[in-house]
Design an enzyme around this catalytic site. Structure first.
Site, PDB file in Angstrom:
ATOM      1  N   HIS A   1      43.931  24.430  35.494  1.00  0.00           N
ATOM      2  CA  HIS A   1      43.044  23.444  34.872  1.00  0.00           C
ATOM      3  C   HIS A   1      43.848  22.216  34.419  1.00  0.00           C
ATOM      4  CE1 HIS A   1      39.780  21.718  32.602  1.00  0.00           C
ATOM      5  NE2 HIS A   1      40.475  21.793  31.482  1.00  0.00           N
TER       6      HIS A   1
ATOM      7  N   ASP B   1      44.689  20.147  37.375  1.00  0.00           N
ATOM      8  CA  ASP B   1      43.477  19.497  37.853  1.00  0.00           C
ATOM      9  C   ASP B   1      43.172  18.260  37.009  1.00  0.00           C
ATOM     10  OD1 ASP B   1      41.035  19.306  39.449  1.00  0.00           O
ATOM     11  OD2 ASP B   1      40.006  19.953  37.619  1.00  0.00           O
TER      12      ASP B   1
END
Length: 109
Positions: free
Chosen positions: A83, A86
């Site tokens: 995450h 990202d």
């Protein structure tokens, strides 16, 4: 505390540093677009500069993980790390688009 738990605690801290910094950067880049849209180019540039600084802090935290792994410390896969990466890439994309939008708005004015 087990060594594995300490490493995960450190990994989680670095991931949150990445997420919080690049999230702030992305917000600055979006705000820069809005400022440029209203013709406030000095404010847009200030937002870009602020975003750049936050992005750099997030990037440095990410680089720390890469250096640790390059130094032989195994970094286990974690969804939180995925995450964070990202969010890092997303912020970088917004930075590129914000610079382009600012340029377009300047040309239109």
């Amino acid at each position: 505390m087990l060594l594995e738990e300490k490493v995960m605690e450190g990994l989680e801290l670095i991931c949150f540093q990445i997420i919080s910094n690049v999230g702030g950067a992305r917000s600055c880049f979006i705000n820069a677009i809005q400022e440029a849209k209203e013709g406030r180019f000095d404010e847009a540039e200030k937002m870009m500069d602020e975003g750049d600084q936050l992005f750099l802090e997030g990037h440095h935290a990410h680089a720390k993980l890469i250096q640790q792994e390059a130094g032989g410390e195994k970094i286990d896969f974690a969804l939180l790390l995925l995450h964070a990466e990202d969010q890092l890439m997303s912020a970088e994309g917004f930075k590129i688009l914000a610079a382009e939008f600012i340029d377009v708005y300047k040309r239109l004015k």
